[in-house]
Scaffold this motif. Structure first.
Motif, PDB file in Angstrom:
ATOM      1  N   ASP A  88       1.919  -1.763   1.921  1.00 17.75           N
ATOM      2  CA  ASP A  88       1.882  -1.707   3.373  1.00 17.75           C
ATOM      3  C   ASP A  88       3.101  -2.422   3.946  1.00 17.75           C
ATOM      4  N   LEU A  89       3.550  -1.983   5.091  1.00 22.54           N
ATOM      5  CA  LEU A  89       4.766  -2.560   5.668  1.00 22.54           C
ATOM      6  C   LEU A  89       4.591  -4.018   6.075  1.00 22.54           C
ATOM      7  N   ASP A  90       3.352  -4.478   6.206  1.00 18.59           N
ATOM      8  CA  ASP A  90       3.124  -5.879   6.539  1.00 18.59           C
ATOM      9  C   ASP A  90       2.834  -6.729   5.297  1.00 18.59           C
ATOM     10  N   ALA A  91       3.132  -6.211   4.114  1.00 17.61           N
ATOM     11  CA  ALA A  91       2.897  -6.962   2.882  1.00 17.61           C
ATOM     12  C   ALA A  91       3.644  -8.289   2.926  1.00 17.61           C
ATOM     13  N   GLY A  92       2.966  -9.346   2.462  1.00 14.37           N
ATOM     14  CA  GLY A  92       3.560 -10.669   2.488  1.00 14.37           C
ATOM     15  C   GLY A  92       4.286 -11.014   1.207  1.00 14.37           C
ATOM     16  N   VAL A  93       4.940 -12.160   1.225  1.00 10.48           N
ATOM     17  CA  VAL A  93       5.686 -12.627   0.059  1.00 10.48           C
ATOM     18  C   VAL A  93       4.755 -12.814  -1.132  1.00 10.48           C
ATOM     19  N   ASP A  94       3.541 -13.293  -0.913  1.00 12.35           N
ATOM     20  CA  ASP A  94       2.613 -13.492  -2.023  1.00 12.35           C
ATOM     21  C   ASP A  94       2.286 -12.170  -2.710  1.00 12.35           C
ATOM     22  N   THR A  95       2.051 -11.125  -1.923  1.00 10.58           N
ATOM     23  CA  THR A  95       1.765  -9.805  -2.495  1.00 10.58           C
ATOM     24  C   THR A  95       2.952  -9.289  -3.292  1.00 10.58           C
TER      25      THR A  95
END
Length: 276
Positions: A88-95
């Motif tokens: 997803d375009l809002d994926a975070g650094v952790d993902t």
């Protein structure tokens, strides 16, 4: 040495195994028949044609953002495969970091599937890819690249361009979208996959109308930033494609074994960190 025995790294292929990893009901197109290619089948193809490693790219067809089939291949054969995932375009650094630990080296953007407007807020994700030293893998067609150029020029992300940028063959080498791609060679961070000819050619194999585009890309980017790929197992192909003839086509386009060594092996091995 036969071209089929020369060591290779395939920089764009897919694995699809709906028996073990069912397709998503939310994805409209479900590959079938000759389009299905499991990890086990791809390993056999690799052994047959001298391919030591493959960069697996998550397909939008069948799975969409469910990376499970590809991640299983990476987990089962970590010395053979690396991957490009869909998030997803809002994926975070952790993902992203968790995917990187599993052998994912980049994230796929596909405006040929989603359209350009889908990515209008993608700058933050591209910035995270740069921060983590992951690749932006971009498949576009015609002049869609132009929407991404401001990000590519200002964010120090490494970029993989699929399938020669899928130019509009009839519009010639000076078409704006293709000139934009050639200009990006100046960044030193953009790499182009010489592949997917059936996706933009107006001719059957050996896709002679694509050859001027290949030569222009090699002249602009050099073989230090060009990569060979099969696009196996040829999703949505309008006529039959086969791995062997595509290897033979590379031999035709690059008759010098030293050039093929760089294209097939040295450049992708250094870029992606594959072993022997």
């Amino acid at each position: 040495m036969s071209v089929f025995d020369e060591p290779k790294i395939d920089c764009h292929a897919h694995v699809l195994d709906p028996a073990r990893f069912p397709y998503s009901p939310q994805v409209a197109y479900h590959p079938s028949g000759q389009e299905i290619g499991t990890t086990a089948q791809h390993l056999e193809v690799m052994k047959t044609f001298g391919t030591h490693h493959t960069l697996l790219v998550q397909p939008n067809s069948g799975y969409g953002g469910d990376n499970g089939c590809m991640l299983d291949a990476l987990r089962s054969y970590p010395d053979v495969f690396k991957g490009v995932a869909v998030v997803d375009l809002d994926a975070g650094v952790d993902t992203l970091s968790a995917l990187k630990e599993q052998g994912v080296i980049g994230i796929a953007f596909n405006p040929t599937f989603h359209g350009v407007d889908y990515y209008r807020d993608a700058g933050a994700l591209i910035g995270k890819l740069a921060e983590l030293d992951m690749f932006l893998n971009l498949q576009y067609e015609h002049d869609q690249l132009r929407a991404f150029v401001p990000w590519i020029e200002t964010i120090p992300v490494r970029v993989l361009i699929d399938h020669c940028g899928r130019p509009t063959v009839k519009d010639g080498l000076n078409q704006p979208g293709f000139r934009t791609l050639l200009d990006l060679a100046q960044t030193g961070r953009v790499h182009v996959k010489l592949s997917g000819y059936n996706k933009f050619s107006d001719a059957a194999y050996p896709f002679a109308d694509c050859w001027p585009y290949v030569r222009a890309l090699v002249q602009a980017f050099t073989l230090d930033r060009c990569l060979w790929a099969s696009d196996w197992p040829y999703l949505r192909a309008t006529d039959r494609q086969d791995y062997g003839p595509l290897v033979r086509l590379a031999e035709t386009l690059f008759p010098d074994p030293a050039d093929r060594r760089k294209l097939f092996w040295e450049t992708p091995r250094q870029l992606f960190g594959f072993g022997g």
